[in-house]
Design a protein around this motif. Structure first.
Motif, PDB file in Angstrom:
ATOM      1  N   PRO A   1      -4.156   8.493  -7.294  1.00 15.93           N
ATOM      2  CA  PRO A   1      -4.169   7.052  -7.545  1.00 15.93           C
ATOM      3  C   PRO A   1      -4.551   6.670  -8.977  1.00 15.93           C
ATOM      4  O   PRO A   1      -3.974   5.748  -9.545  1.00 15.93           O
ATOM      5  N   LYS A   2      -5.497   7.377  -9.576  1.00  9.82           N
ATOM      6  CA  LYS A   2      -5.912   7.044 -10.937  1.00  9.82           C
ATOM      7  C   LYS A   2      -4.793   7.319 -11.941  1.00  9.82           C
ATOM      8  O   LYS A   2      -4.559   6.531 -12.859  1.00  9.82           O
ATOM      9  N   LEU A   3      -4.094   8.436 -11.787  1.00  7.21           N
ATOM     10  CA  LEU A   3      -2.978   8.773 -12.677  1.00  7.21           C
ATOM     11  C   LEU A   3      -1.844   7.764 -12.523  1.00  7.21           C
ATOM     12  O   LEU A   3      -1.276   7.292 -13.511  1.00  7.21           O
ATOM     13  N   THR A   4      -1.522   7.412 -11.285  1.00  8.83           N
ATOM     14  CA  THR A   4      -0.462   6.429 -11.044  1.00  8.83           C
ATOM     15  C   THR A   4      -0.858   5.071 -11.612  1.00  8.83           C
ATOM     16  O   THR A   4      -0.050   4.405 -12.259  1.00  8.83           O
TER      17      THR A   4
ATOM     18  N   THR B   1      -8.668   4.986  -3.182  1.00  9.54           N
ATOM     19  CA  THR B   1      -7.675   3.943  -3.420  1.00  9.54           C
ATOM     20  C   THR B   1      -7.944   3.254  -4.743  1.00  9.54           C
ATOM     21  O   THR B   1      -9.090   3.017  -5.109  1.00  9.54           O
ATOM     22  N   VAL B   2      -6.859   2.907  -5.448  1.00  7.58           N
ATOM     23  CA  VAL B   2      -6.925   2.082  -6.649  1.00  7.58           C
ATOM     24  C   VAL B   2      -5.977   0.904  -6.437  1.00  7.58           C
ATOM     25  O   VAL B   2      -4.826   1.097  -6.039  1.00  7.58           O
ATOM     26  N   HIS B   3      -6.475  -0.317  -6.683  1.00  4.41           N
ATOM     27  CA  HIS B   3      -5.637  -1.519  -6.646  1.00  4.41           C
ATOM     28  C   HIS B   3      -5.280  -1.872  -8.083  1.00  4.41           C
ATOM     29  O   HIS B   3      -6.175  -2.121  -8.896  1.00  4.41           O
TER      30      HIS B   3
ATOM     31  N   ASN C   1       0.853  -1.181   0.000  1.00  8.11           N
ATOM     32  CA  ASN C   1       0.000   0.000   0.000  1.00  8.11           C
ATOM     33  C   ASN C   1       0.895   1.240   0.000  1.00  8.11           C
ATOM     34  O   ASN C   1       1.705   1.421   0.910  1.00  8.11           O
ATOM     35  N   LEU C   2       0.750   2.076  -1.021  1.00 11.75           N
ATOM     36  CA  LEU C   2       1.565   3.279  -1.183  1.00 11.75           C
ATOM     37  C   LEU C   2       0.677   4.521  -1.178  1.00 11.75           C
ATOM     38  O   LEU C   2      -0.389   4.516  -1.796  1.00 11.75           O
TER      39      LEU C   2
ATOM     40  N   ALA D   1      -1.618  -1.180  -3.889  1.00 17.99           N
ATOM     41  CA  ALA D   1      -2.770  -0.398  -3.440  1.00 17.99           C
ATOM     42  C   ALA D   1      -2.306   1.051  -3.418  1.00 17.99           C
ATOM     43  O   ALA D   1      -1.398   1.414  -2.659  1.00 17.99           O
ATOM     44  N   LEU D   2      -2.878   1.875  -4.248  1.00 15.29           N
ATOM     45  CA  LEU D   2      -2.486   3.275  -4.399  1.00 15.29           C
ATOM     46  C   LEU D   2      -3.496   4.135  -3.658  1.00 15.29           C
ATOM     47  O   LEU D   2      -4.639   4.269  -4.079  1.00 15.29           O
ATOM     48  N   TYR D   3      -3.074   4.712  -2.565  1.00 16.92           N
ATOM     49  CA  TYR D   3      -3.970   5.434  -1.666  1.00 16.92           C
ATOM     50  C   TYR D   3      -3.644   6.918  -1.667  1.00 16.92           C
ATOM     51  O   TYR D   3      -2.476   7.310  -1.622  1.00 16.92           O
ATOM     52  N   ALA D   4      -4.676   7.755  -1.720  1.00 19.48           N
ATOM     53  CA  ALA D   4      -4.518   9.204  -1.571  1.00 19.48           C
ATOM     54  C   ALA D   4      -5.482   9.667  -0.485  1.00 19.48           C
ATOM     55  O   ALA D   4      -6.691   9.515  -0.626  1.00 19.48           O
ATOM     56  N   PRO D   5      -4.939  10.226   0.604  1.00 19.61           N
ATOM     57  CA  PRO D   5      -5.820  10.796   1.611  1.00 19.61           C
ATOM     58  C   PRO D   5      -6.407  12.107   1.103  1.00 19.61           C
ATOM     59  O   PRO D   5      -5.977  12.617   0.064  1.00 19.61           O
TER      60      PRO D   5
END
Length: 126
Positions: free
Chosen positions: A15-18, A42-44, A9-10, A53-57
């Protein structure tokens, strides 16, 4: 007993761009996306067995510290590929700069940083 790494999880800015560049560069797919803790998103993205798991608060902030000198820091994410040269071309097309190329037994590798400062090591054993 066998253990397998399922995901990492990063925290990222977008997240969508990454996920989009990870799909283009590594041929991965978005497995799931949606609302996450702290009003984040989050995007997996990955394959059938493993994913990032790409997380943006709601309000992300950069640390500005080197992960290599921070206890508990993430130093890099290693990805194995079949065709190192083709992936390196896609890394360049995504706007990243490959560096630290190396040929060693039993393979070849290079590194690059993404827009969020996350370092990736790409290695091929073929």
């Amino acid at each position: 007993m066998t253990a397998t790494l399922e995901h990492i999880n990063l925290t990222v800015r977008d997240p969508k761009l990454t996920a989009a560049w990870l799909e283009r560069v590594f041929g991965w797919e978005t497995r799931w996306e949606g609302a996450a803790m702290n009003a984040g998103y989050t995007v997996h993205v990955g394959d059938a067995e493993t994913y990032l798991a790409l997380y943006a608060p709601q309000a992300a902030k950069a640390s500005g510290e080197s992960s290599y000198t921070t206890v508990g820091g993430l130093n890099h994410v290693g990805v194995v590929v079949d065709d190192l040269d083709a992936v390196e071309a896609r890394v360049r097309e995504a706007g990243f700069k490959p560096k630290n190329h190396g040929d060693y037994e039993p393979g070849r590798r290079f590194y690059f940083h993404d827009r969020d400062g996350i370092e990736f090591e790409v290695v091929s054993y073929t």
